[in-house]
Design a protein around this motif. Structure first.
Motif, PDB file in Angstrom:
ATOM      1  N   ASP A  99      55.854   1.959 -38.384  1.00 18.16           N
ATOM      2  CA  ASP A  99      54.473   2.360 -38.143  1.00 18.16           C
ATOM      3  C   ASP A  99      54.115   2.418 -36.659  1.00 18.16           C
ATOM      4  N   THR A 100      54.783   1.617 -35.803  1.00 20.76           N
ATOM      5  CA  THR A 100      54.468   1.677 -34.386  1.00 20.76           C
ATOM      6  C   THR A 100      54.840   3.024 -33.782  1.00 20.76           C
ATOM      7  N   ALA A 101      55.786   3.736 -34.422  1.00 17.68           N
ATOM      8  CA  ALA A 101      56.177   5.051 -33.923  1.00 17.68           C
ATOM      9  C   ALA A 101      55.121   6.108 -34.211  1.00 17.68           C
ATOM     10  N   LEU A 102      54.088   5.751 -34.979  1.00 10.93           N
ATOM     11  CA  LEU A 102      53.049   6.716 -35.320  1.00 10.93           C
ATOM     12  C   LEU A 102      51.990   6.846 -34.226  1.00 10.93           C
ATOM     13  N   ASP A 103      52.007   5.925 -33.241  1.00 11.64           N
ATOM     14  CA  ASP A 103      51.053   6.000 -32.147  1.00 11.64           C
ATOM     15  C   ASP A 103      51.170   7.355 -31.444  1.00 11.64           C
ATOM     16  N   ARG A 104      50.044   8.015 -31.250  1.00  9.76           N
ATOM     17  CA  ARG A 104      49.943   9.327 -30.614  1.00  9.76           C
ATOM     18  C   ARG A 104      50.539  10.447 -31.469  1.00  9.76           C
ATOM     19  N   VAL A 105      50.889  10.135 -32.740  1.00  9.27           N
ATOM     20  CA  VAL A 105      51.381  11.157 -33.657  1.00  9.27           C
ATOM     21  C   VAL A 105      50.325  11.484 -34.708  1.00  9.27           C
ATOM     22  N   ILE A 106      49.723  10.459 -35.300  1.00  8.87           N
ATOM     23  CA  ILE A 106      48.721  10.692 -36.345  1.00  8.87           C
ATOM     24  C   ILE A 106      47.361  10.961 -35.701  1.00  8.87           C
ATOM     25  N   PRO A 107      46.457  11.617 -36.423  1.00 16.60           N
ATOM     26  CA  PRO A 107      45.110  11.865 -35.877  1.00 16.60           C
ATOM     27  C   PRO A 107      44.412  10.562 -35.501  1.00 16.60           C
ATOM     28  N   ARG A 108      43.739  10.563 -34.344  1.00 15.71           N
ATOM     29  CA  ARG A 108      43.117   9.334 -33.839  1.00 15.71           C
ATOM     30  C   ARG A 108      41.983   8.850 -34.732  1.00 15.71           C
ATOM     31  N   ASP A 109      41.331   9.781 -35.442  1.00 19.17           N
ATOM     32  CA  ASP A 109      40.204   9.364 -36.282  1.00 19.17           C
ATOM     33  C   ASP A 109      40.589   9.220 -37.744  1.00 19.17           C
ATOM     34  N   ALA A 110      41.879   9.252 -38.046  1.00 18.01           N
ATOM     35  CA  ALA A 110      42.334   9.147 -39.432  1.00 18.01           C
ATOM     36  C   ALA A 110      42.079   7.746 -39.985  1.00 18.01           C
ATOM     37  N   LEU A 111      41.900   7.663 -41.292  1.00 19.06           N
ATOM     38  CA  LEU A 111      41.856   6.380 -41.975  1.00 19.06           C
ATOM     39  C   LEU A 111      43.291   5.932 -42.201  1.00 19.06           C
ATOM     40  N   LEU A 112      43.681   4.805 -41.614  1.00 13.21           N
ATOM     41  CA  LEU A 112      45.048   4.303 -41.704  1.00 13.21           C
ATOM     42  C   LEU A 112      45.122   3.178 -42.726  1.00 13.21           C
ATOM     43  N   VAL A 113      45.923   3.370 -43.763  1.00 11.00           N
ATOM     44  CA  VAL A 113      46.181   2.327 -44.753  1.00 11.00           C
ATOM     45  C   VAL A 113      47.509   1.691 -44.369  1.00 11.00           C
ATOM     46  N   HIS A 114      47.499   0.420 -44.019  1.00  8.38           N
ATOM     47  CA  HIS A 114      48.641  -0.206 -43.363  1.00  8.38           C
ATOM     48  C   HIS A 114      49.090  -1.468 -44.085  1.00  8.38           C
ATOM     49  N   GLN A 115      50.339  -1.846 -43.840  1.00  9.24           N
ATOM     50  CA  GLN A 115      50.877  -3.132 -44.287  1.00  9.24           C
ATOM     51  C   GLN A 115      50.541  -4.183 -43.231  1.00  9.24           C
ATOM     52  N   GLY A 116      50.359  -5.416 -43.616  1.00  8.80           N
ATOM     53  CA  GLY A 116      50.141  -6.487 -42.641  1.00  8.80           C
ATOM     54  C   GLY A 116      48.847  -6.319 -41.865  1.00  8.80           C
ATOM     55  N   ASP A 117      48.864  -6.776 -40.607  1.00 10.76           N
ATOM     56  CA  ASP A 117      47.675  -6.710 -39.758  1.00 10.76           C
ATOM     57  C   ASP A 117      47.436  -5.288 -39.264  1.00 10.76           C
ATOM     58  N   ALA A 118      46.188  -4.995 -38.961  1.00 13.54           N
ATOM     59  CA  ALA A 118      45.830  -3.676 -38.439  1.00 13.54           C
ATOM     60  C   ALA A 118      46.451  -3.492 -37.058  1.00 13.54           C
ATOM     61  N   PRO A 119      47.070  -2.353 -36.804  1.00 12.33           N
ATOM     62  CA  PRO A 119      47.701  -2.123 -35.491  1.00 12.33           C
ATOM     63  C   PRO A 119      46.648  -1.920 -34.406  1.00 12.33           C
ATOM     64  N   GLU A 120      46.917  -2.454 -33.229  1.00 12.53           N
ATOM     65  CA  GLU A 120      45.978  -2.337 -32.119  1.00 12.53           C
ATOM     66  C   GLU A 120      45.927  -0.928 -31.554  1.00 12.53           C
ATOM     67  N   TRP A 121      47.003  -0.138 -31.775  1.00  9.50           N
ATOM     68  CA  TRP A 121      47.067   1.171 -31.139  1.00  9.50           C
ATOM     69  C   TRP A 121      46.208   2.225 -31.843  1.00  9.50           C
ATOM     70  N   HIS A 122      45.738   1.950 -33.053  1.00  7.11           N
ATOM     71  CA  HIS A 122      44.975   2.980 -33.774  1.00  7.11           C
ATOM     72  C   HIS A 122      43.476   2.817 -33.533  1.00  7.11           C
ATOM     73  N   ALA A 123      42.843   3.903 -33.084  1.00 14.93           N
ATOM     74  CA  ALA A 123      41.422   3.858 -32.742  1.00 14.93           C
ATOM     75  C   ALA A 123      40.515   4.101 -33.942  1.00 14.93           C
ATOM     76  N   GLY A 124      41.032   4.677 -34.993  1.00 12.44           N
ATOM     77  CA  GLY A 124      40.213   5.020 -36.147  1.00 12.44           C
ATOM     78  C   GLY A 124      40.073   3.870 -37.122  1.00 12.44           C
TER      79      GLY A 124
END
Length: 395
Positions: free
Chosen positions: A114-139
């Motif tokens: 999931d860390t490889a998704l930084d700057r790949v996925i839309p910044r305002d996307a709703l991210l459904v994640h495992q574990g803690d929320a990643p710091e790199w996602h602004a949405g």
């Protein structure tokens, strides 16, 4: 003797089933959400998905997706945006279906990268994640475990939408940053392709399929779509040991197994050592080359029931070799499915030739790095292309 496929046949539907599917297609478009909504009406309490000790019926799967979509619409999303499912198992399935219910694009990503998704996925996307929320996602973010809980909370009825969401599959990213591929694997062409896959493999409503590929992979996702369309049960078992898979096969009464050759090799090694080989009627390999040695071992354990599928992330499965073809030619991946095409670069479409393989499926054409030979419409893979091969083609 040439094996003839019933490609001109159509999925048999009762008038009631046909109406349910038609209604869902009108509301959701030709999408995974439409297949699930129709499945809820067609198959009801029949088991659709098993992950670990948890199981969902067709009705429960769509009901949970509707409730999750309603919760997101009212509590999480302030305007339409993409949903990125960087999670596994039921939370991934429900996230994709909820996105489809809302008419939003659904991105499927490997949560282990999931860390490889930084700057790949839309910044305002709703991210459904495992574990803690990643710091790199602004949405906005939602934990996978919370999505499962939200899907069980009663919600007011959700209004319809005119949007039709797309699926965006990610490359593995093993040689660099994962890249997105916007696709409609269940669009009009994709529905015909999916129906052809069902016909070729022969998935029946009475089947229980053990799926070894993760559901965020095209292989696993297409298998999910095929079981939703036919009423079969999918037992999803990625990242599990062979002993666990054999236990699931026995306890769940699996009739089919689908996985990559590496997984099948580990499975048959366990069977050879333990002597325990639960009865199966079909084994479907794909996503990796199938070796003659592995075919021999699988046949020794289960008989000549092995099929070999071929495709890419962008095109989905485009060809499948029958058990007879695999027994005679283990490197063969068979003939193209309805709605797809295969060919050799630099040669007329439909001609017998040898060289770099191109594929067309799900509305996309891809030139691969595979070397192959087409003989009487059947594709046999000969390994990967080399620089010398390209020079020879150029001359």
């Amino acid at each position: 003797m040439c094996h003839r496929y019933p490609d001109r046949m159509r999925l048999p539907l009762s008038p009631r089933d046909a109406r349910a599917l038609a209604r869902a297609l009108r509301r959701r478009g030709p999408t995974l959400a439409a297949l699930t909504e129709a499945g809820a009406h067609r198959f009801g309490s029949r088991t659709a998905l098993v992950v670990g000790d948890a199981a969902w019926s067709f009705a429960d799967l769509w009901g949970d997706a509707e409730r999750l979509a309603a919760h997101w619409h009212r509590e999480v999303l302030d305007h339409p945006r993409a949903v990125v499912a960087a999670c596994e198992g039921p939370s991934l399935v429900l996230s994709v279906l909820a996105a489809g219910r809302l008419g939003l694009d659904a991105w499927l990503a490997n949560p282990r990268r999931d860390t490889a998704l930084d700057r790949v996925i839309p910044r305002d996307a709703l991210l459904v994640h495992q574990g803690d929320a990643p710091e790199w996602h602004a949405g906005p973010t939602v934990a996978a475990k919370d999505a499962l809980e939200q899907a069980r909370v009663p919600q007011p009825r959700l209004a319809g939408t005119r949007r039709i969401g797309r699926l965006v599959l990610m490359t593995a990213g093993t040689t660099g940053t994962p890249a997105p591929h916007v696709t409609k694997p269940f669009g009009v062409r994709g529905m015909r392709q999916l129906e052809g896959l069902h016909r070729r493999v022969g998935i029946a409503s009475t089947d229980t399929v053990l799926g070894c590929s993760p559901l965020h992979h095209g292989h696993g996702l297409q298998l999910l779509a095929a079981t939703l369309m036919t009423g079969a049960t999918l037992v999803s078992s990625p990242y599990t040991r062979p002993a666990t898979r054999v236990r699931l096969m026995r306890e769940r009464g699996a009739t089919m197994v689908s996985g990559v050759p590496t997984q099948l090799e580990r499975l048959v090694a366990y069977v050879e050592e333990s002597g325990e080989a639960p009865s199966l009627r079909r084994i479907v390999a794909g996503s990796e080359p199938l070796t003659p040695e592995l075919v021999v071992r699988l046949h020794a354990a289960w008989g000549p029931i092995v099929m070999n599928a071929y495709g890419t992330t962008e095109t989905g499965t485009v060809a499948v070799a029958s058990p007879d073809e695999v027994a005679a030619h283990p490197a063969s991946v068979g003939r193209p499915l309805p709605g797809t095409e295969i060919g050799i670069v630099g040669h007329a479409r439909g001609s017998d030739a040898e060289g770099r393989v191109w594929l067309r499926g799900a509305g996309r054409t891809v030139i691969t790095d595979d070397r192959g030979r087409i003989d009487d419409g059947r594709l046999t893979l000969l390994g990967r292309m080399s620089p010398e091969d390209d020079l020879a083609i150029g001359t």
